[in-house]
Write a protein that holds these residues in place. Sequence first.
Motif, short mmCIF file in Angstrom:
data_model
loop_
_atom_site.label_atom_id
_atom_site.label_comp_id
_atom_site.label_asym_id
_atom_site.label_seq_id
_atom_site.Cartn_x
_atom_site.Cartn_y
_atom_site.Cartn_z
N ASN A 1 0.30 -1.42 -0.22
CA ASN A 1 0.28 0.12 -0.39
C ASN A 1 0.73 1.42 0.30
O ASN A 1 0.48 2.45 0.15
CB ASN A 1 -0.62 0.31 1.53
N THR A 47 -4.38 3.13 -2.29
CA THR A 47 -5.78 2.02 -1.79
C THR A 47 -6.45 2.89 -1.47
O THR A 47 -7.78 2.59 -2.14
CB THR A 47 -4.63 0.98 -1.15
N TRP A 48 -6.50 3.74 -0.64
CA TRP A 48 -7.81 4.35 -0.29
C TRP A 48 -8.74 5.44 -1.14
O TRP A 48 -9.38 5.27 -1.15
CB TRP A 48 -7.55 4.83 0.79
N MET A 98 -10.36 3.25 -3.58
CA MET A 98 -11.46 2.24 -2.88
C MET A 98 -12.57 2.88 -2.40
O MET A 98 -13.79 2.16 -2.81
CB MET A 98 -10.78 1.60 -1.25
N VAL A 117 -11.09 -1.51 -8.53
CA VAL A 117 -11.56 -2.29 -7.30
C VAL A 117 -11.41 -3.49 -6.71
O VAL A 117 -10.57 -3.54 -5.37
CB VAL A 117 -13.22 -2.31 -6.92
N GLN A 118 -10.64 -4.36 -8.10
CA GLN A 118 -9.78 -5.96 -7.68
C GLN A 118 -8.24 -5.44 -7.12
O GLN A 118 -8.45 -5.93 -5.62
CB GLN A 118 -10.05 -6.43 -9.10
N HIS A 127 -8.22 -3.75 -3.51
CA HIS A 127 -8.78 -5.05 -2.15
C HIS A 127 -7.94 -6.51 -2.55
O HIS A 127 -7.55 -6.62 -1.44
CB HIS A 127 -10.40 -5.72 -2.68
N VAL A 131 -5.45 -5.56 -0.14
CA VAL A 131 -5.33 -6.42 1.35
C VAL A 131 -5.60 -7.86 1.18
O VAL A 131 -4.58 -8.04 2.28
CB VAL A 131 -6.82 -5.73 1.61
N THR A 132 -5.84 -8.30 0.48
CA THR A 132 -5.64 -9.84 0.17
C THR A 132 -4.68 -10.50 0.36
O THR A 132 -4.71 -11.29 0.99
CB THR A 132 -7.28 -10.25 -0.72
N TRP A 175 -17.02 -7.24 -5.10
CA TRP A 175 -15.34 -7.16 -4.50
C TRP A 175 -15.41 -7.59 -2.90
O TRP A 175 -14.09 -8.44 -2.35
CB TRP A 175 -15.23 -5.83 -4.23
N PRO A 176 -16.43 -8.70 -2.04
CA PRO A 176 -16.50 -9.13 -0.82
C PRO A 176 -16.02 -10.79 -1.27
O PRO A 176 -15.28 -11.07 -0.90
CB PRO A 176 -17.62 -9.15 -0.86
N TYR A 206 -12.53 -11.67 -0.77
CA TYR A 206 -11.14 -11.83 0.55
C TYR A 206 -11.96 -13.72 0.99
O TYR A 206 -11.65 -14.67 1.83
CB TYR A 206 -12.39 -10.78 1.84
#
Length: 385
Positions: free
Chosen positions: A121, A259-260, A263, A281-282, A285, A288-289, A347-348, A351
Motif C-alpha cells: 500500500n 489504495t484508499w 476504494m 476495485v480488484q 482490495h 489487502v487480500t 468485491w467481497p 476475501y
Amino acid sequence: MCVPRFDRYLLSQLMTLFAFFALVLVAIYWINSAVRLFDQLISDNQSSWVFLEYTALTLPNVIRNTLPMSVFAAAVYVTNRLSGDSELVVMQATGFSPWRLARPALIFGLITTMMMMVMTNYLVPASQQQIQRRNHEIAQNVTARLLSEGSFLHPSAGVTFYIRAIDEDGTLHDVFLSDRRTPLEPQTYTAARAYIINANDDPDGVPEPKMVMVDGLAQDFHSETGKLFTTHFQDFSYDIGGLVNASDYLGVSLRTAPTWQMMTQPEAISKVTGDQIGRIVQEAHGRVTQSLLCIVAALIGFSALQIGGFSRFGVWKQIIFAILLLVIVKFAEGVVTGPVRKNAVLWPLLYLPVVLGLVMSVLLLWWAARPRRPRRRARMAEVAA
C-alpha cells in the motif's frame, strides 16, 4: 514464564528462517529481473547509475511477490525441524494443545501481514511512481536514445539510425536514417552533418526534438510504380520526436494509485487511468487480500504438519499436503478475480480465498487436537484378547 518463553523461542525461529528464505527468493527474482532490465537500459544507451537506480526501485515489487512464499517456507521448515527434534512432542506432553502451539505461528503471520501491508500500500506504489517519472524523463531524453556513434540503432519499429562520429559541440557527422514505417513508400536520408535542436512548434508550447540535416540526399521509393525519387538538399528538418516510443513509459497505472483513493473514488481513478471500475476495485482490495494471505500461509504451513502420527520417513506427505492446500487457495484467488473485474459490487468475493485458508487451518488444528489415544488403547486391548 515458560509459556511466553516458548512463544518467543518459536517466533524467533520463524522470523530467522523467514529472513533467510526471503533473502534467497528476493535474490533469485531480483537477479532475473535485473538481467532483463540491464539489456533494456543498455540498448537505450543508459548509464550504469540509471541501471542501479532502476534495480533499487524494482526491489519493493520483488519483495511483494516473494513475501508469502517466504512465510510459508519458514513455517513449514521450522515446524518440520521442531517435530524432528521432538520439541513439539515435549511441549504437547506438558499439556500444550495444537491450538496453543499455533499461537506463535499466528503472531508470525500477523507480523508479516503488517510488513506486507506497508509494502503493497505504500512502498510499491511509491517505487512504481518514481519508475514512471524516470521513464518519462528517459523517453524525453532523445540524445540518450539516439546519439550513439559507430553503431546502427533501431529506436522504433521500421527505423534504422546511424552516426559515424559526434563532435564535442554536438555536431553529427555522416548521418544515415532509414524510415520504413510505411512499407510501400520507404524513405532514406543521408547527410554530411546534422544537428539536434528543440523546436517549439507544438501549439501547447512543448518543445519537440528535431534533427536538422545539412548537405544531404533524400530518397523516396514508390513500390507501386517502382520508381526512386532522389532530392539533394542544403538543409532539411526531420522530426525525431516520433522515433522515441514513449508509449512504454507514459501513462498513469493502477500500481501508482493510492489504495484508499481507489476504494473511495474509483470513478476518479477510472477517468485518469482509463481502466474499468471493476479492475480498480480488484486492484485496491487485492492489495489487502495479498497481505492477509501471509496469515493463511503461516497457519497452513504450521497446522498441516500437525496432523498424522510419527513416521520414520518424516513428514514429507504433510508437506506435500500443505503445498496442495496453498495451491487451492491461490486457485480460488484466481477464480474470484474475473467476476470482480466485471462487476465491482462483487468485491467481497476477493476475501473468499483468505476465509477458505483460515477455515482449512482451523480444520487441520481441530483434526490434530482430536483425542486419538483411547482408540489406540482399545485396539491394543482387542488384539491382546
